[in-house]
Design a protein around this motif. Structure first.
Motif, short mmCIF file in Angstrom:
data_model
loop_
_atom_site.label_atom_id
_atom_site.label_comp_id
_atom_site.label_asym_id
_atom_site.label_seq_id
_atom_site.Cartn_x
_atom_site.Cartn_y
_atom_site.Cartn_z
N GLU A 208 44.78 32.35 34.31
CA GLU A 208 45.81 33.34 34.23
C GLU A 208 45.07 34.58 35.24
O GLU A 208 45.96 35.13 35.99
N GLY A 209 43.86 34.74 35.33
CA GLY A 209 43.03 35.82 36.15
C GLY A 209 43.22 35.46 37.39
O GLY A 209 43.60 36.30 38.29
N PRO B 232 46.07 43.95 32.55
CA PRO B 232 44.88 43.31 31.91
C PRO B 232 43.90 42.62 32.71
O PRO B 232 42.88 42.44 32.39
N TYR B 233 44.38 41.91 33.90
CA TYR B 233 43.54 41.39 34.86
C TYR B 233 42.80 42.03 35.83
O TYR B 233 42.11 41.75 36.69
N SER B 234 43.08 43.51 35.94
CA SER B 234 42.44 44.31 36.85
C SER B 234 40.96 44.57 36.63
O SER B 234 40.51 45.03 35.47
N ALA C 260 36.76 45.08 38.84
CA ALA C 260 36.34 45.84 40.16
C ALA C 260 36.78 44.95 41.23
O ALA C 260 36.87 45.14 42.45
N GLU C 261 36.90 43.38 40.96
CA GLU C 261 37.18 42.40 41.85
C GLU C 261 38.46 42.33 42.18
O GLU C 261 38.61 41.83 43.17
N ILE C 262 39.56 42.60 41.25
CA ILE C 262 40.94 42.30 41.31
C ILE C 262 41.56 43.41 41.32
O ILE C 262 41.41 44.58 40.57
N ARG C 263 42.51 43.73 42.47
CA ARG C 263 43.02 44.94 42.80
C ARG C 263 44.25 45.46 41.56
O ARG C 263 44.76 44.38 40.92
N LYS C 264 44.17 46.65 41.40
CA LYS C 264 45.06 47.14 40.40
C LYS C 264 46.46 47.03 40.84
O LYS C 264 46.91 47.04 42.10
N PRO C 265 47.66 46.86 39.94
CA PRO C 265 48.70 46.61 40.33
C PRO C 265 49.30 48.07 41.10
O PRO C 265 48.99 49.21 40.94
N TRP C 266 50.51 47.92 41.89
CA TRP C 266 50.89 49.20 42.66
C TRP C 266 51.36 50.09 41.66
O TRP C 266 52.40 49.67 40.64
#
Length: 306
Positions: free
Chosen positions: A86-87, A120-122, A124-130
């Protein structure tokens, strides 16, 4: 297989958002994909073209993790799509040809709701939602934020489709026939949006379209599939030069119209101005259009397969 693939690719491993090596897919005795290999770098728009039945949809479904391949190596965002969790999926965006749900939702509420799935998947490596207001501005839907989806025009609905696809700020976005049914103004605005996504957010985009003019305007690189094999891979200019090395140069001098086919159009034009200078009017440099190039490559490939 997970991790990086090393098959002599030109791109550094950390720049390869998509890395496909010798991809094969067989249904019964039919080879739908027969040794497909290509890469896509960060921030690139890659157009995947080909006639119906060429293997485009199968390729994309394998990249998205929706279909298992028969053989070959595939890495998308550093992982094998067959085992992406999922990530990993939260780092992808998909814009299909059409959506048939969400009609009673209001635009802002729908995007806010969908954004919560990515939070929940945000990391340091994965961008936060808009942020929703910023996303509405990016896709040009701020004036329609309070409208119900069913009240949107076709062009506005397509912008919402894109907003749904990018709400999680994906690193890789799949666009399937994105401007089908658009009028020229809406198509131009959509093209501006694509350029903003790649320039500002470094989003990699894999585009499928039957609109060759659109592919020529949007794509940094074009991969043409035919019969389950790649028959061409390069920019529109590179593919045009592959089909014919000659470029047509047209100009007017002293009221007379001239046409010349040149191997090196830039050098020829330079010499033309050195010789005649300000006497040159109405200069045009015409290479084959992508449509001309595409048709020639596909017809040659089909002729060779007989």
């Amino acid at each position: 297989m997970t991790g990086e693939l090393d098959a002599g690719a030109v791109l550094p491993v950390d720049e390869r958002v998509i890395d496909v090596r010798d991809l094969r897919m067989r249904y019964g005795t039919k080879d739908v994909l027969d040794g497909v290999s290509f890469t896509a770098r960060r921030g690139e728009v890659l157009a995947l073209l080909g006639p119906n039945g060429a293997g485009k949809t199968t390729t994309i479904e394998i990249l998205e993790g929706f279909r298992m391949r028969s053989a070959g190596q595939v890495s998308v965002l550093g992982l094998d799509p067959a085992s992406g969790g999922e990530g990993w999926r939260a780092r992808l965006g998909v814009v299909l040809q059409s959506w048939r749900d969400h009609g009673k939702w209001r635009v802002r509420e729908l995007l806010q709701h969908l954004g919560t799935y990515y939070a929940p998947y945000s990391t340091a490596e994965i961008r936060k939602p808009w942020p929703v207001d910023e996303l509405l501005d990016v896709v040009g839907l701020t004036p329609q934020a309070g409208q119900r989806v069913m009240r949107l025009s076709g062009g506005q609905r397509r912008r919402l489709d894109v907003a749904i696809g990018i709400v999680g700020r994906p690193e890789l976005l799949f666009l399937d026939e994105p401007t089908t049914g658009f009028d020229p103004a809406a198509r131009r605005e959509f093209h501006d949006l694509v350029h903003r996504l790649t320039d500002v957010d470094e989003t990699t985009i894999l585009l499928t379209t039957h609109d060759l003019d659109e592919a020529e305007k949007l794509a940094d690189r074009i991969v043409i599939l035919n019969g389950g094999r790649i028959i061409a891979d390069g920019s529109a200019d590179e593919l045009s030069r592959r089909v014919t090395g000659l470029t047509e140069v047209r100009w007017t001098r002293d009221g007379r119209r001239f046409i010349h086919s040149a191997q090196d159009a830039t050098g020829f034009v330079r010499q033309l101005f050195l010789q005649y200078g300000e006497d040159i009017d109405d200069l045009e440099v015409r290479r084959n259009s992508l449509e001309d190039t595409y048709m020639k490559l596909v017809l040659d490939a089909e002729g060779g397969a007989r």
